[in-house]
Design a protein around this motif. Structure first.
Motif, PDB file in Angstrom:
ATOM      1  N   SER A 170       0.751  -1.016   0.056  1.00  0.00           N
ATOM      2  CA  SER A 170      -0.168  -0.035  -0.054  1.00  0.00           C
ATOM      3  C   SER A 170       0.879   1.223  -0.322  1.00  0.00           C
ATOM      4  O   SER A 170       0.684   2.094  -0.809  1.00  0.00           O
ATOM      5  CB  SER A 170      -0.858   0.163   1.243  1.00  0.00           C
ATOM      6  OG  SER A 170      -1.758   1.230   1.341  1.00  0.00           O
ATOM      7  N   LEU A 171       1.867   1.385   0.757  1.00  0.00           N
ATOM      8  CA  LEU A 171       2.755   2.267   0.878  1.00  0.00           C
ATOM      9  C   LEU A 171       3.692   2.441  -0.599  1.00  0.00           C
ATOM     10  O   LEU A 171       3.642   3.722  -0.814  1.00  0.00           O
ATOM     11  CB  LEU A 171       3.663   2.055   1.944  1.00  0.00           C
ATOM     12  CG  LEU A 171       4.946   3.202   2.338  1.00  0.00           C
ATOM     13  CD1 LEU A 171       4.017   4.588   2.538  1.00  0.00           C
ATOM     14  CD2 LEU A 171       5.818   2.977   3.493  1.00  0.00           C
ATOM     15  N   GLU A 224       2.619   1.723  -3.508  1.00  0.00           N
ATOM     16  CA  GLU A 224       1.447   2.154  -4.249  1.00  0.00           C
ATOM     17  C   GLU A 224       1.351   3.556  -4.271  1.00  0.00           C
ATOM     18  O   GLU A 224       1.065   4.281  -4.982  1.00  0.00           O
ATOM     19  CB  GLU A 224       0.147   1.389  -4.294  1.00  0.00           C
ATOM     20  CG  GLU A 224       0.157  -0.104  -4.738  1.00  0.00           C
ATOM     21  CD  GLU A 224      -0.982  -1.041  -4.596  1.00  0.00           C
ATOM     22  OE1 GLU A 224      -1.934  -0.206  -3.796  1.00  0.00           O
ATOM     23  OE2 GLU A 224      -1.321  -1.838  -4.785  1.00  0.00           O
ATOM     24  N   ASP A 225       1.012   4.077  -2.790  1.00  0.00           N
ATOM     25  CA  ASP A 225       1.119   5.426  -2.600  1.00  0.00           C
ATOM     26  C   ASP A 225       2.224   6.374  -3.073  1.00  0.00           C
ATOM     27  O   ASP A 225       2.013   7.304  -3.479  1.00  0.00           O
ATOM     28  CB  ASP A 225       0.811   5.572  -1.065  1.00  0.00           C
ATOM     29  CG  ASP A 225      -0.426   5.161  -0.574  1.00  0.00           C
ATOM     30  OD1 ASP A 225      -1.396   5.030  -1.463  1.00  0.00           O
ATOM     31  OD2 ASP A 225      -0.789   5.207   0.634  1.00  0.00           O
ATOM     32  N   ARG A 229       1.970   6.427  -6.840  1.00  0.00           N
ATOM     33  CA  ARG A 229       0.812   7.516  -7.159  1.00  0.00           C
ATOM     34  C   ARG A 229       1.562   8.990  -6.918  1.00  0.00           C
ATOM     35  O   ARG A 229       1.274   9.683  -7.836  1.00  0.00           O
ATOM     36  CB  ARG A 229      -0.330   7.372  -6.453  1.00  0.00           C
ATOM     37  CG  ARG A 229      -1.215   6.652  -7.223  1.00  0.00           C
ATOM     38  CD  ARG A 229      -2.518   6.420  -6.446  1.00  0.00           C
ATOM     39  NE  ARG A 229      -2.430   5.298  -5.374  1.00  0.00           N
ATOM     40  CZ  ARG A 229      -2.837   5.479  -4.138  1.00  0.00           C
ATOM     41  NH1 ARG A 229      -3.446   6.598  -3.725  1.00  0.00           N
ATOM     42  NH2 ARG A 229      -2.733   4.580  -3.566  1.00  0.00           N
ATOM     43  N   LEU A 230       2.212   9.149  -5.691  1.00  0.00           N
ATOM     44  CA  LEU A 230       2.466  10.455  -5.611  1.00  0.00           C
ATOM     45  C   LEU A 230       3.726  10.716  -6.472  1.00  0.00           C
ATOM     46  O   LEU A 230       3.905  11.825  -6.804  1.00  0.00           O
ATOM     47  CB  LEU A 230       3.388  10.554  -4.164  1.00  0.00           C
ATOM     48  CG  LEU A 230       2.187  10.593  -2.872  1.00  0.00           C
ATOM     49  CD1 LEU A 230       2.925  10.497  -1.568  1.00  0.00           C
ATOM     50  CD2 LEU A 230       1.430  12.071  -3.080  1.00  0.00           C
TER      51      LEU A 230
END
Length: 176
Positions: free
Chosen positions: A37-38, A40-41, A44-45
């Motif tokens: 999740s981190l 992927e974040d 995205r960022l």
């Protein structure tokens, strides 16, 4: 219920080991899920930042081109002004050189005229002084006076080119 508690007491170690193993597995699983999740974040960022940076760069491109164009025009104008200044300085130098040359020519001409006027006077005056009064003609006297006037005119014209001592000597010579 005592049976259950007994069974629980006997199986408690096994349950605790199973609980610890399940806890470890779930903890690792949660860790992996959170890491994914981190990641992927972060991706995205990163992509959002790259996109906004590209948009910002695209919005600055016309301004940058305008600045480049303005700078190029100013640079060309500066080059032209430098060339103009250099040409003006060159022309001024040529003018000074021309004036100095003309000044030197005038000085030479006037000093040469003074020399031409002064050189024949002394021998003629001495020769005229040595000739007996009976043999002197009015023509000789007027010619000598004309030469003295020519010397005066030449010394007046050459006055600005002659030193103070030489002027005094010329005045004394003319008076004698």
């Amino acid at each position: 219920m005592i049976n259950f508690l007994e069974w629980l007491a006997r199986a408690g170690g096994l349950i605790a080991i199973i609980g610890v193993l399940l806890g470890f597995m779930f903890r690792e699983k949660w860790k992996q899920i959170l890491q994914r999740s981190l990641a992927e974040d972060l991706e995205r960022l990163k992509s959002g930042l790259a996109k906004s940076q590209a948009e910002h760069a695209a919005s600055l491109t016309p301004q940058l081109e305008q600045i480049k164009h303005d700078f190029q025009q100013k640079l060309e104008a500066y080059k032209v002004s430098l060339i103009d200044e250099a040409e003006a300085a060159k022309a001024k130098g040529e003018l000074k050189k021309s004036i100095a040359l003309r000044y030197a020519e005038i000085e030479f001409e006037r000093l040469a005229a003074l020399e031409r006027a002064a050189s024949p006077i002394a021998p003629e005056v001495i020769a005229l002084a040595c000739i007996d009064l009976a043999f002197k003609s009015a023509d000789q006297l007027s010619q000598t006076l004309e030469q003295i006037r020519a010397l005066g005119k030449a010394s007046d014209e050459a006055e600005m080119f002659v030193s103070l001592e030489d002027r005094k000597q010329l005045i004394e010579f003319r008076q004698q």
